[in-house]
Design an enzyme around this catalytic site. Sequence first.
Site, PDB file in Angstrom:
ATOM      1  CE1 TYR A   1      -3.209  -2.841   0.556  1.00 18.63           C
ATOM      2  CE2 TYR A   1      -3.722  -1.972   2.725  1.00 18.63           C
ATOM      3  CZ  TYR A   1      -3.958  -2.889   1.726  1.00 18.63           C
ATOM      4  OH  TYR A   1      -4.935  -3.829   1.903  1.00 18.63           O
TER       5      TYR A   1
ATOM      6  CG  HIS B   1      -1.304  -8.261   0.830  1.00 15.70           C
ATOM      7  ND1 HIS B   1      -0.884  -6.977   0.614  1.00 15.70           N
ATOM      8  CD2 HIS B   1      -2.659  -8.194   0.741  1.00 15.70           C
ATOM      9  CE1 HIS B   1      -1.916  -6.187   0.414  1.00 15.70           C
ATOM     10  NE2 HIS B   1      -3.006  -6.905   0.481  1.00 15.70           N
TER      11      HIS B   1
END
Length: 271
Positions: free
Chosen positions: A44, A102
């Site tokens: 991110y 993730h």
Amino acid sequence: MQKNKHGMPLMGLGTYGRRGAEGVAAMLAAIEIGYRHLDTAQSYDTERECGEALRQSRLPRADMFITTKIDMPNFGPGKLIPSLRRSLDTIGVDQVDLTLIHWPSPHDQVPLPVYVEQLAEAQALGLTRTIGVSNFTIALLQQTRTILGAVPIANNQVECHPYLQNRKLVDFCASAGIPVTAYQPIAKGTLAGDPVLEPLAAGKGCTVAQLAIAYAFARGLAAIPTSGKPERLASNFAAQDVILTPEDMATIATVDRGTRRINPTTAPAWD
């Protein structure tokens, strides 16, 4: 604020897209409103903003639950722990509360034990208080449990909202004692105008977005909606006050479409 068995506040703030000074301002607004759970990830590029917001808030470190996620390029032998140390340096903390894988490595390019074992080692080293996964299927969760042995999977973070209720996976996680966090809990605004949800929300004096977040909580899930607008942050936070009856739950269950918003070509074979 309600928390799960690992101390994670069920109401969290997703930080995808909350970058730069505006991102820090959004996180500070959220903290002022009462959020105590920030969800970030290496991919991110918001770890620095999370750390800056935490510092500017002047909250004690123990008051904020911080989650980060390991990106796929950091799965290989000897890569995961150094990458997590860099994340800690970027955030400016000695330890995060939860570290997730993730996404599973596509087509097992990096074998599952290689990165799961490194994740367990990171926990043993004290770099992260708990560990878990994201976007894992039932089969992958079963394999991960075998690899970890007595070490608990503290979370499986998956897309979950009224249009994608993910019942088979959520039910499995419940039976296995694996807490679930719903990302995209309001399906990025696509629930607005729904002919079933709109009247139900209106009758309860809430928005459809609040209804969707409350639905996650009523199912025992954590939820991490995101916004850069203080008024929307406050509205999402207020979803904790929306009470759903069994009849409401049954009504919302009828709108499940299996509609997945996040589905990259590298995704696993979903349940």
